[in-house]
Design an enzyme around this catalytic site. Structure first.
Site, PDB file in Angstrom:
ATOM      1  N   SER A  18       0.863  -1.175   0.000  1.00 54.38           N
ATOM      2  CA  SER A  18       0.000   0.000   0.000  1.00 54.38           C
ATOM      3  C   SER A  18       0.901   1.226   0.000  1.00 54.38           C
ATOM      4  O   SER A  18       2.080   1.141   0.367  1.00 54.38           O
ATOM      5  CB  SER A  18      -0.878  -0.004   1.262  1.00 54.38           C
ATOM      6  OG  SER A  18      -1.526   1.244   1.441  1.00 54.38           O
ATOM      7  N   TYR A  26      -2.132  -0.607  10.596  1.00 50.20           N
ATOM      8  CA  TYR A  26      -2.187  -0.983   9.178  1.00 50.20           C
ATOM      9  C   TYR A  26      -0.866  -0.636   8.502  1.00 50.20           C
ATOM     10  O   TYR A  26      -0.293  -1.468   7.766  1.00 50.20           O
ATOM     11  CB  TYR A  26      -3.344  -0.254   8.501  1.00 50.20           C
ATOM     12  CG  TYR A  26      -3.472  -0.564   7.031  1.00 50.20           C
ATOM     13  CD1 TYR A  26      -3.948  -1.796   6.592  1.00 50.20           C
ATOM     14  CD2 TYR A  26      -3.118   0.384   6.063  1.00 50.20           C
ATOM     15  CE1 TYR A  26      -4.062  -2.085   5.242  1.00 50.20           C
ATOM     16  CE2 TYR A  26      -3.233   0.101   4.711  1.00 50.20           C
ATOM     17  CZ  TYR A  26      -3.701  -1.135   4.309  1.00 50.20           C
ATOM     18  OH  TYR A  26      -3.812  -1.414   2.963  1.00 50.20           O
TER      19      TYR A  26
END
Length: 250
Positions: free
Chosen positions: A148, A161
């Protein structure tokens, strides 16, 4: 003695995709199948991946669907083993499964922290552990880990995350340095229109992210095409990192 591993061709590889029931995983499976590759879809939602595999087959592609829980190492071994028995080799693993339940650290949503570690990090490790012996025996293979932009920056509400995605980048680079026959790619998507954001348990944050998606986002197919680019390179070319995000994303 194992039978000799059949050769792969640049046009027709055996590619395993985790988290293939929707979003980037589904788009990747469809895109790579359309390029002539043989696709093995894995996810917990067996009915959904079976439907995706059927539409690929109806379009003239080759795909099979196998139930998979990436947090369970035995499930991952069974997934990889079944694909290997059916096709005789594994050329590419796309470690795509992921979750992103955003929250402030002070909210102490520890179960969600653990879920992100189990899926986003342990799931990737389980995939690597399952395919690495096969790829080393073949003296070829390609592991693609979907990270990501949060593997490159840290934002409030995304601390855990981001930590899992930073870890995926780190282990990918370590694996790359340890390998001479294995290609390793990290794909880091920006804001992408997928189901990932449905797992945000804090309503205000879920609404804020959805507003961001409306303002600036890319389709999952854009990420799938980036993965296809990495897969399509000659065996002596290793595309190590790709960041794909909306032009307007800050």
């Amino acid at each position: 003695m194992h039978p000799p591993t059949p050769p792969a061709t640049a046009q027709r590889k055996v590619i395993l995709v985790t988290g293939a029931s929707g979003g980037i995983g589904e788009a990747t499976a469809r895109h790579l199948a359309s390029a002539g590759h043989r696709i093995v879809l894995g996810a917990r939602r067996k009915d959904r991946i079976a439907a995706v595999a059927q539409t690929i087959q109806e379009a003239g592609g080759q795909a099979v669907a196998l139930e998979l829980d990436v947090t369970n190492p035995q499930s991952m071994q069974a997934f990889v083993g079944s694909a290997h028995r059916q096709f005789g080799r594994i050329d590419v693993l796309v470690n795509n499964a992921g979750v992103m339940p955003l929250s402030l650290m002070a909210d102490l949503r520890v179960d969600e922290w653990n879920q992100m570690i189990d899926v986003n990090l342990r799931g990737v490790l389980h995939g690597i552990a399952a395919v690495l012996p096969i790829m080393r025996d073949q003296k070829s293979g390609h592991i693609i880990n979907v990270a990501s932009v949060s593997a490159h920056r840290v934002d409030p509400t995304a601390a855990v995350y981001c930590a899992t995605k930073f870890a995926v980048r780190a282990l990918s680079e370590g694996l790359r340095q340890e390998s001479r026959d294995l290609r390793v790619t990290v794909i880091s998507p920006g804001l992408t229109r997928t189901e990932l954001f449905d797992g945000i348990g804090v309503p205000e944050m879920r609404a804020a992210v959805r507003a961001m998606l409306e303002e600036s986002s890319i389709p999952a197919s854009a990420v799938a095409e980036a993965i296809g680019f990495a897969v399509s390179q000659p065996e002596n070319v290793d595309v190590n990192e790709l960041i794909v995000r909306p032009t307007a994303q800050g």
